[in-house]
Enzyme design. Structure first.
Site, PDB file in Angstrom:
ATOM      1  N   SER A  34      13.238  52.700 -15.951  1.00 38.67           N
ATOM      2  CA  SER A  34      13.764  52.347 -17.269  1.00 38.67           C
ATOM      3  C   SER A  34      14.019  50.843 -17.317  1.00 38.67           C
ATOM      4  O   SER A  34      14.838  50.318 -16.556  1.00 38.67           O
ATOM      5  CB  SER A  34      15.076  53.091 -17.527  1.00 38.67           C
ATOM      6  OG  SER A  34      15.818  52.406 -18.511  1.00 38.67           O
ATOM      7  N   HIS A  59       9.671  53.657 -18.908  1.00 38.17           N
ATOM      8  CA  HIS A  59      10.647  54.246 -19.841  1.00 38.17           C
ATOM      9  C   HIS A  59      11.311  53.130 -20.647  1.00 38.17           C
ATOM     10  O   HIS A  59      11.841  52.171 -20.082  1.00 38.17           O
ATOM     11  CB  HIS A  59      11.683  55.030 -19.030  1.00 38.17           C
ATOM     12  CG  HIS A  59      12.671  55.787 -19.862  1.00 38.17           C
ATOM     13  ND1 HIS A  59      12.421  57.052 -20.362  1.00 38.17           N
ATOM     14  CD2 HIS A  59      13.915  55.464 -20.264  1.00 38.17           C
ATOM     15  CE1 HIS A  59      13.470  57.478 -21.029  1.00 38.17           C
ATOM     16  NE2 HIS A  59      14.403  56.530 -20.992  1.00 38.17           N
ATOM     17  N   ASP A  61      14.080  52.248 -23.572  1.00 36.89           N
ATOM     18  CA  ASP A  61      15.257  52.774 -24.265  1.00 36.89           C
ATOM     19  C   ASP A  61      15.511  52.025 -25.563  1.00 36.89           C
ATOM     20  O   ASP A  61      15.829  50.842 -25.555  1.00 36.89           O
ATOM     21  CB  ASP A  61      16.486  52.660 -23.352  1.00 36.89           C
ATOM     22  CG  ASP A  61      16.421  53.668 -22.213  1.00 36.89           C
ATOM     23  OD1 ASP A  61      16.290  54.870 -22.501  1.00 36.89           O
ATOM     24  OD2 ASP A  61      16.471  53.248 -21.045  1.00 36.89           O
ATOM     25  N   MET A  63      17.851  51.706 -28.806  1.00 30.28           N
ATOM     26  CA  MET A  63      19.207  52.065 -29.254  1.00 30.28           C
ATOM     27  C   MET A  63      19.541  51.329 -30.540  1.00 30.28           C
ATOM     28  O   MET A  63      19.199  50.154 -30.689  1.00 30.28           O
ATOM     29  CB  MET A  63      20.222  51.696 -28.171  1.00 30.28           C
ATOM     30  CG  MET A  63      19.917  52.306 -26.821  1.00 30.28           C
ATOM     31  SD  MET A  63      21.231  51.979 -25.649  1.00 30.28           S
ATOM     32  CE  MET A  63      20.487  52.618 -24.132  1.00 30.28           C
ATOM     33  N   HIS A  92      12.096  56.270 -25.599  1.00 28.92           N
ATOM     34  CA  HIS A  92      13.248  57.157 -25.783  1.00 28.92           C
ATOM     35  C   HIS A  92      14.067  56.624 -26.960  1.00 28.92           C
ATOM     36  O   HIS A  92      14.729  55.603 -26.839  1.00 28.92           O
ATOM     37  CB  HIS A  92      14.048  57.159 -24.458  1.00 28.92           C
ATOM     38  CG  HIS A  92      15.334  57.900 -24.506  1.00 28.92           C
ATOM     39  ND1 HIS A  92      16.272  57.822 -23.497  1.00 28.92           N
ATOM     40  CD2 HIS A  92      15.856  58.761 -25.422  1.00 28.92           C
ATOM     41  CE1 HIS A  92      17.310  58.587 -23.792  1.00 28.92           C
ATOM     42  NE2 HIS A  92      17.091  59.161 -24.959  1.00 28.92           N
ATOM     43  N   MET A  94      17.029  56.501 -29.116  1.00 32.82           N
ATOM     44  CA  MET A  94      18.448  56.860 -29.272  1.00 32.82           C
ATOM     45  C   MET A  94      18.903  56.277 -30.597  1.00 32.82           C
ATOM     46  O   MET A  94      19.675  55.313 -30.656  1.00 32.82           O
ATOM     47  CB  MET A  94      19.253  56.307 -28.088  1.00 32.82           C
ATOM     48  CG  MET A  94      19.060  57.133 -26.836  1.00 32.82           C
ATOM     49  SD  MET A  94      19.538  56.242 -25.355  1.00 32.82           S
ATOM     50  CE  MET A  94      18.022  55.336 -25.070  1.00 32.82           C
ATOM     51  N   MET A 163      19.499  64.552 -20.800  1.00 25.93           N
ATOM     52  CA  MET A 163      20.323  63.399 -20.413  1.00 25.93           C
ATOM     53  C   MET A 163      21.307  63.837 -19.340  1.00 25.93           C
ATOM     54  O   MET A 163      21.984  64.858 -19.473  1.00 25.93           O
ATOM     55  CB  MET A 163      21.108  62.859 -21.614  1.00 25.93           C
ATOM     56  CG  MET A 163      20.285  62.179 -22.696  1.00 25.93           C
ATOM     57  SD  MET A 163      19.225  60.847 -22.100  1.00 25.93           S
ATOM     58  CE  MET A 163      20.406  59.694 -21.408  1.00 25.93           C
ATOM     59  N   GLY A 168      23.477  55.391 -23.840  1.00 25.68           N
ATOM     60  CA  GLY A 168      24.029  54.122 -24.335  1.00 25.68           C
ATOM     61  C   GLY A 168      23.920  52.992 -23.327  1.00 25.68           C
ATOM     62  O   GLY A 168      23.683  51.855 -23.699  1.00 25.68           O
ATOM     63  N   ASP A 201      17.262  61.926 -17.217  1.00 28.38           N
ATOM     64  CA  ASP A 201      17.529  60.497 -17.451  1.00 28.38           C
ATOM     65  C   ASP A 201      19.013  60.182 -17.276  1.00 28.38           C
ATOM     66  O   ASP A 201      19.843  60.692 -18.017  1.00 28.38           O
ATOM     67  CB  ASP A 201      17.081  60.174 -18.890  1.00 28.38           C
ATOM     68  CG  ASP A 201      17.253  58.707 -19.258  1.00 28.38           C
ATOM     69  OD1 ASP A 201      17.653  57.904 -18.405  1.00 28.38           O
ATOM     70  OD2 ASP A 201      16.967  58.376 -20.433  1.00 28.38           O
ATOM     71  N   GLY A 202      19.300  59.334 -16.306  1.00 29.08           N
ATOM     72  CA  GLY A 202      20.650  58.802 -16.160  1.00 29.08           C
ATOM     73  C   GLY A 202      21.260  59.045 -14.792  1.00 29.08           C
ATOM     74  O   GLY A 202      21.369  60.179 -14.335  1.00 29.08           O
TER      75      GLY A 202
HETATM   76  C1  DX5 Z   1      20.805  55.598 -20.972  1.00 32.29           C
HETATM   77  C2  DX5 Z   1      19.319  55.421 -20.936  1.00 32.29           C
HETATM   78  C3  DX5 Z   1      18.742  55.465 -19.578  1.00 32.29           C
HETATM   79  C4  DX5 Z   1      19.252  54.393 -18.658  1.00 32.29           C
HETATM   80  C5  DX5 Z   1      19.131  54.897 -17.257  1.00 32.29           C
HETATM   81  O1  DX5 Z   1      21.210  55.764 -22.274  1.00 32.29           O
HETATM   82  O2  DX5 Z   1      18.686  56.425 -21.701  1.00 32.29           O
HETATM   83  O3  DX5 Z   1      17.326  55.483 -19.610  1.00 32.29           O
HETATM   84  O4  DX5 Z   1      18.534  53.207 -18.751  1.00 32.29           O
HETATM   85  O5  DX5 Z   1      19.730  53.964 -16.420  1.00 32.29           O
HETATM   86  P1  DX5 Z   1      20.356  54.422 -15.024  1.00 32.29           P
HETATM   87  O6  DX5 Z   1      19.258  54.988 -14.218  1.00 32.29           O
HETATM   88  O7  DX5 Z   1      20.920  53.142 -14.471  1.00 32.29           O
HETATM   89  O8  DX5 Z   1      21.432  55.427 -15.340  1.00 32.29           O
HETATM   90 ZN    ZN Z   2      16.444  56.652 -21.515  1.00 29.26          ZN
END
Ligand code: DX5
Ligand code: ZN
Length: 257
Positions: A34, A59, A61, A63, A92, A94, A163, A168, A201-202
């Site tokens: 990510s 990946h 993200d 937001m 992804h 969000m 998740m 976030g 993810d996470g």
């Molecule tokens: C969180 C994201 C993740 C995040 C993962 O909202 O969707 O993709 O970047 O990061 P790590 O692996 O550090 O939890």
């Molecule tokens: Zn993500």
């Protein structure tokens, strides 16, 4: 990469179906760095570095500051990333009302577009729209959203993203209850032979990817767990060694993309 399948005869127990063997696929599990944890002042270098280190997908993200309390990137950056890498971009979303942004993100070069069930009242039509744009759709569930939110559309999707932190921010701790959720979804998939991959993810790292993989995860998103390590290649090969003993088996020929 969506490749790397070995065909084996018969189902898990090796059953025959009439005179023809039923085939299953042994798919490669995938590592998805990510970029949220990458150094954005050197984003191009960072993406190339994880590609060279053996990542399968990138990946991304997205937001919006509403669905989650953080703001990141838009289609323009996805378009830039597309020029940098030949790996599929796993975008992804969000964001609230994801249906408004499907088209710009598809045109920017997303290979996969995942959107949250919590903010999408018309899942079925968004899935259809994504697929019409030749992009792979996936539905995301927050840690507190039950699997039953997926039941009406499980036959229509090929990708579910669970998740394992509240979305976030990167760098949070893996929520252990996710393991049971993965196991339950894996069981439903296996019992019904859905050609569906589970992405998680996470908070995934070298230390816990084994449990996530054993529970039934197929695609592992890692931000901190890759970008905050010294040697991406070394980290990714360690991750691969850990997940190698648990291949994913799924029926062939019903691929939902
Ligand atoms: C969180 C994201 C993740 C995040 C993962 O909202 O969707 O993709 O970047 O990061 P790590 O692996 O550090 O939890
Ligand atoms: Zn993500």
């Amino acid at each position: 990469m969506d490749v790397g399948c070995v065909r084996l005869p018969a189902g898990r127990q090796g059953e025959r179906t009439g005179v023809r063997f039923r085939f299953i696929e042994v798919s490669m599990k995938k590592i998805a760095p990510s970029i949220l944890s990458a150094d954005f002042s050197r984003l191009g270098e960072e993406v190339r570095a994880v590609e060279e280190a053996g990542a399968d997908v990138i990946h991304v993200d997205v937001m919006d500051g509403h669905f989650v309390p953080n703001i990141t990137i838009g289609p323009l950056v996805v378009e830039g990333l597309k020029k940098l890498t030949s790996l599929p971009l796993d975008v992804h979303l969000m964001i609230e009302k994801p249906e408004r942004y499907i088209e710009p993100f598809a045109q920017a070069g997303s290979a996969w577009l995942t959107f949250h069930a919590e903010v999408c009242s018309r899942l079925r039509s968004v899935i259809k729209k994504v697929r019409q744009l030749n992009v792979r759709p996936g539905v995301v569930l927050n840690p507190s959203t039950p699997l039953k939110a997926l039941y009406p559309i499980l036959e229509e999707i090929g990708l579910v993203l669970l998740m394992s932190v509240n979305p976030g921010f990167s760098g949070q701790s893996f929520i252990p209850a996710t393991l049971k959720k993965i196991e339950r979804l894996r069981k439903i998939i296996d019992q019904n032979r859905y050609p569906l991959e589970i992405e998680v993810d996470g908070g995934i790292k070298v230390e816990n990817i084994g449990e996530v993989s054993r529970a039934g995860g197929d695609i592992f998103v890692l931000g901190t767990g890759i970008f905050k390590t010294k040697d991406y290649k070394e980290t990714i090969s360690q991750l691969r060694q850990i997940i190698a003993p648990h291949p994913t088996l799924s029926p062939v020929g019903r691929g939902k993309g």
